[in-house]
Structure formats: C-alpha cells, structure tokens
Design an enzyme around this catalytic site. Sequence first.
Site, short mmCIF file in Angstrom:
data_model
loop_
_atom_site.label_atom_id
_atom_site.label_comp_id
_atom_site.label_asym_id
_atom_site.label_seq_id
_atom_site.Cartn_x
_atom_site.Cartn_y
_atom_site.Cartn_z
N GLY A 44 -47.93 73.26 -20.73
CA GLY A 44 -47.55 71.87 -20.95
C GLY A 44 -46.86 71.66 -22.27
N GLY A 45 -46.99 72.65 -23.19
CA GLY A 45 -46.30 72.58 -24.46
C GLY A 45 -46.75 71.43 -25.34
N GLY A 188 -39.08 57.03 -38.23
CA GLY A 188 -38.49 57.31 -36.93
C GLY A 188 -39.47 56.97 -35.83
CG HIS A 450 -40.29 34.20 -10.13
ND1 HIS A 450 -39.86 34.06 -11.43
CD2 HIS A 450 -41.13 33.14 -9.90
CE1 HIS A 450 -40.41 32.98 -11.96
NE2 HIS A 450 -41.19 32.39 -11.05
#
Length: 474
Positions: A44-45, A188, A450
């Site tokens: 999954g890093g 950032g 809506h």
Amino acid sequence: MVVGDVTTGTDVLVIGAGPGGYVAAIRAGQLDLDVTLVEKEAYGGTCLNYGCIPSKALISATDVAHDAGDAEEMGIYADPAVDLQRMVEWKDGVVDQLTGGVEKLCKAAGVNLVEGRAEFAGEDTARIVHGGEGQGAETIEFEHAIVSTGSRPIEVPGFEFDGEHILSSREALALDAVPASMVVVGAGYIGMELSTVYQKLGCDVTVVEMLDDVLPGYENDVSRVVRERAEDLGVDFHFGQAADSWEEAGDGITVRTENEDGDIAEFGAEKCLVAVGRRPVTDTLNLDAVGLEPNEDGFLETDHEARTDVEHVFAVGDVAGEPMLAHTASAEGEVAAEVIAGEPAALDHQAIPAAVFTDPEIGTVGMTESEAEEAGFDPVVGQFPLRANGRALTLDEEEGFVRVVGDGDSGFLLGAQVVAPEASELIAELALAVEMGAQLEDVAATIHTHPTLSEAVGEACANALGEAVHTLNR
C-alpha cells in the site's frame, strides 16, 4: 546460516507496492503476465500506511469532535472529549484493513509477492536484498520493469527528523497525545491539512511559510478561503519566514526563522512538524546498472505510455514526477501494465483531478482561466457561491464556490475549481466532463438532485452561459 543467492525469472518486475505499483501488478496479472511485486516495507506504500488514508481518517474523526463542539448556532451544546490514542488505534485499524486487502487482491491476480529491497543489477536483472539476519538475497531476471518507489518527506537542513521534537507527517499521524503547541514549517497541502487537524484537537498551531500565502500553486481566491477558515480556528500564520534553526527549551523547543531582510523570529512549541514537500526515491535503485538517470529534480522522465528512456523500463507514481497524487499513480500503473501486455493505452493528465482535504476541501481539474488563455483559448468563466446553495446553508457552510472554465468558441469544459465541503467528491463530475469532452450546456442541462451541493456545479456551468437562475449572471 545465510541463504545463498537464487535466480528466478518474471515477465514484469514491479518495484514498490504503493498505489502505482500494486495496481500495475494486479492489472498485469489480469492480463496473464507473470508478475513479481517487490516491497521493502508495507503493502500500500506511503498512501495507505502513512499518508492519504491515515490522514483522512484523522481528519474525519477530528471533524466529528470539532463539529459537535462548535454547533451552538444550531442549538447543539457539547464538549467532546478526545482520546487521541484511541483515535489513532481506530485509524490504524482502517489502514490494516486496506493494506490486508491489497495483499489479497495481488495474490488473487496471481502476483508473486516478494519482501525486500530491490536494486538493478543489469539491463534485465535486479537483486533483491531480504531484511533480517540470515535472509540472504536473490536475483530476478525480468523482461520489463515498473519502478514505483514513491517519495519521501524533504528534510530542511538543521531540522532532521528525530521523531521526538522534529516530526515528519508520518510521525505526526502517529502521536498518542495532543501536543500543547506545534510549529508547522510549510503551508502546502500536507502542512495545511495537519495544521487544521491539530488545531481542532486543541493544539496551539503556528505555521511558518517562506512564501506569501498558503497552498502555493492555487489561485488566490481558492487559498484565501482555506487560510481564513484556518485563522478562524486559531491557526497563527507567519509568511515570508524560512526555517533557520531550533533548540530545546524547557519541555519543548524554540524554532528560529529568518525573513528576506535577515531578521530572526522565534517561536516556542512542544513539537515541530516539517512539511515542505516530498522528493522521489531513486537513490536505492542503482539506476546506472539499467542505464537510467533521474532529471535535475530527481524524477524519472516518462512518455505518454509511462515508459522511461530505457524502452523496457517504466516508471509510475511520485517517482515519475508531478502531479504526485495516488490516483495518478494508479492510472499510470494501469497504463504501464497494459502497454507491456500489448494493449492500446496512454495517459491523459489533462483530466486528472486533484484534491486538498483542508477545511473546506479543494477540488480542481483541468485548466484555470489564466492557463486557458495561455493555451490560446478564449475562456468563459462561470461561478456559483455556496452562500446561494440551500444544502450548503443547511450544513452551515457559506464560504466557498464552484467555478468552471470553458472555451468561449466551442463551449467545451476546460477545467474547474471547487472550494466546498466534499469538494473531493464534487470534482468527479467535472473531471468526467473534461475527460469525455462535454460542453458547458451538457452539465448545465443535467438535472441535479435538490437539495445538494452538486447543484452548484450545474449552476456554475449555467452561469458561464449566462443562464444561471440562482445567482446573478456575469
């Protein structure tokens, strides 16, 4: 006893099991290729384990507590107690569920999973070094390789991560107690997301940024909404300040910054989070052996097929350059696998959306007005404010907007910017419109439920055509 080298072969060697690598491996397996996926740390890093998923889990949990304690205007009075350790345990459970799923999906696709660190040993060979004493190494011969080694946080000189005083985003997502105060270096997207999380948890957050505003790269009216919301929460910003040095002070630290005139400022805090960006991981690969060299920014340059300068070597995800986004990595991974399998595939970065999970969220896709002008278009712009959207008002969210950019001649939708709750979801409709070459009137004529936030999308497109009903037309 040390296990000696063994040599195996594979059609496709994928190095790194993040959202680019594991997707590439699964897709290649689906296309009947023999695939070997090598991961040195966690399936999954960074995204699933230390980035996208854990940060969004904490953002969601924090918002529950903050919203409950900040709803007096709605007649709700509460003072939620937050157990950060328990919150982190819940977050870890979410991560474990997803990473376990990745492993199962890879195995189901016939992918051979190998734990270890991979480095090239030649044009068509790689050496896999296994962790642990006596585990040895092995050599894998490959026909094609896909590099998906991701990125790591950038360290500011003098602010090396120690996990105690100076934190990376990874460590900030694993704290078991809320610090009394925190200095965040960098405004950032990572710095802004985590600043908001910890401010909502009761931490006194100070952000220092060397530029003149938050979220560089975004238009001023986009970043302004996010900055003003953070200021309302109590985040203290100091712009034009570069991190200079730090030292321990009592139970915390003192962070020193310097402006362009050389003036020094000092900020005391219990912790310091450094979030100034990420750089690609290529130094572990022995790229010379396969004939590759990163560019001056450290990235592996690729073409529209995710192919590097070496024909049989591909690169996907953060290591391949901007935009450094998990879903970009996955798209590139699919393309690389399909190209290797002989399928027609190519990348189209124009329709890749981006999202920042601040408060409110930001979602963007395609071109801004100025980018459209630079590209030679005669843009028309439509915008719809959240204060005119019924669902936004019922959510007590008046600040933000949906903006669309179209081509004045053809009416094609060129891009969009959304600042709103669930902007990361709202941008999907607009990304689809850009991808399929839809016109402004196509989206404007689509009936939106809506009351929903998505009505603002249709109204913004109608506004670009001069036909909006619920806001003044330009």
